[in-house]
Design a protein around this motif. Sequence first.
Motif, PDB file in Angstrom:
ATOM      1  N   LEU A 214      25.107  80.827  43.405  1.00 44.78           N
ATOM      2  CA  LEU A 214      24.565  79.519  43.694  1.00 44.78           C
ATOM      3  C   LEU A 214      24.290  79.506  45.181  1.00 44.78           C
ATOM      4  O   LEU A 214      25.200  79.529  45.994  1.00 44.78           O
ATOM      5  CB  LEU A 214      25.571  78.439  43.327  1.00 44.78           C
ATOM      6  CG  LEU A 214      25.051  77.020  43.436  1.00 44.78           C
ATOM      7  CD1 LEU A 214      24.056  76.755  42.338  1.00 44.78           C
ATOM      8  CD2 LEU A 214      26.201  76.055  43.341  1.00 44.78           C
TER       9      LEU A 214
ATOM     10  N   GLN B 124      23.139  77.683  48.466  1.00 45.48           N
ATOM     11  CA  GLN B 124      22.933  76.333  48.989  1.00 45.48           C
ATOM     12  C   GLN B 124      22.255  76.423  50.342  1.00 45.48           C
ATOM     13  O   GLN B 124      22.709  77.133  51.231  1.00 45.48           O
ATOM     14  CB  GLN B 124      24.267  75.624  49.127  1.00 45.48           C
ATOM     15  CG  GLN B 124      24.845  75.224  47.787  1.00 45.48           C
ATOM     16  CD  GLN B 124      26.146  74.488  47.954  1.00 45.48           C
ATOM     17  OE1 GLN B 124      26.707  74.479  49.047  1.00 45.48           O
ATOM     18  NE2 GLN B 124      26.639  73.874  46.903  1.00 45.48           N
ATOM     19  N   LEU B 125      21.189  75.695  50.512  1.00 46.57           N
ATOM     20  CA  LEU B 125      20.506  75.675  51.807  1.00 46.57           C
ATOM     21  C   LEU B 125      20.994  74.475  52.589  1.00 46.57           C
ATOM     22  O   LEU B 125      21.177  73.390  52.043  1.00 46.57           O
ATOM     23  CB  LEU B 125      18.995  75.586  51.601  1.00 46.57           C
ATOM     24  CG  LEU B 125      18.386  76.705  50.767  1.00 46.57           C
ATOM     25  CD1 LEU B 125      16.916  76.470  50.567  1.00 46.57           C
ATOM     26  CD2 LEU B 125      18.626  78.033  51.446  1.00 46.57           C
ATOM     27  N   THR B 126      21.166  74.688  53.863  1.00 44.37           N
ATOM     28  CA  THR B 126      21.592  73.557  54.690  1.00 44.37           C
ATOM     29  C   THR B 126      20.395  72.663  54.969  1.00 44.37           C
ATOM     30  O   THR B 126      19.250  73.099  55.006  1.00 44.37           O
ATOM     31  CB  THR B 126      22.177  74.042  56.006  1.00 44.37           C
ATOM     32  OG1 THR B 126      21.235  74.915  56.614  1.00 44.37           O
ATOM     33  CG2 THR B 126      23.470  74.796  55.758  1.00 44.37           C
TER      34      THR B 126
END
Lengths: 108, 120
Positions: free
Chosen positions: A77, A79-81
């Motif tokens: 998974l 996750q992009l900031t």
Amino acid sequence: MAVDLVVGLLGIAALGHAAFSTVQYRNILKVTEEAFLWPPFYVIIEICISLVLCFWAALRVPGQFLPVLPDLEEDRLAQLTENVDFMTFNHRGRIFPLKIDEGLNLND
Amino acid sequence: MANKSRNKNASEKSKTDGDDVSLYSAENIQHNMRTLYYSRTFLSIVGGIVAGILGLTGVSGFLFYFVIMMATSAAVALKAGFKIGMYFDSLNRVTLDGLTAGLMSFVLFWTLAYDIVHIF
């Protein structure tokens, strides 16, 4: 899932039937006044069959095991900031070599 | 700049040796332990009934319980495809966890089945 439940119920039913057969066998033994040592052969076979069925059901019914390690390929998974606008990359840290670069051999 | 962070389920459970930090998904470990516990409990009960029907008494009954539990451990290892490191954090959990709890259930159903079959 339902098949495994049915298999488990079959195993328990076979066990109950084996118990009933053993009770009848003991009644016969009371008539002939012999001592009880082991249940008859067919009861032991039935117990073995019901053990196999119950093992099958016990392993299948509660569900599959889930992988525990976090880095498996099928469960990633990313996750992009969101606050990239507030990040500065033009700072003094750019002088330090990346750990990846140290492994690179640039003298081809 | 993409920041690859860990899986949502992951929570830190680091090993004690300093450099190597392994993260395990605690939720998945709990799920696996629960699955193992259900399997063991059910098989303890079934083993108890079998011991009662067979008329086992004394030490041989408890030996039968340990045989059933070893068979359960082997079956669970088979179910996990022998890759226990992928589903549990240690081998001891697979073999030793839930042994005492299953023993109580085993003795209960053992005495129950023995009474039903051999005494009444």
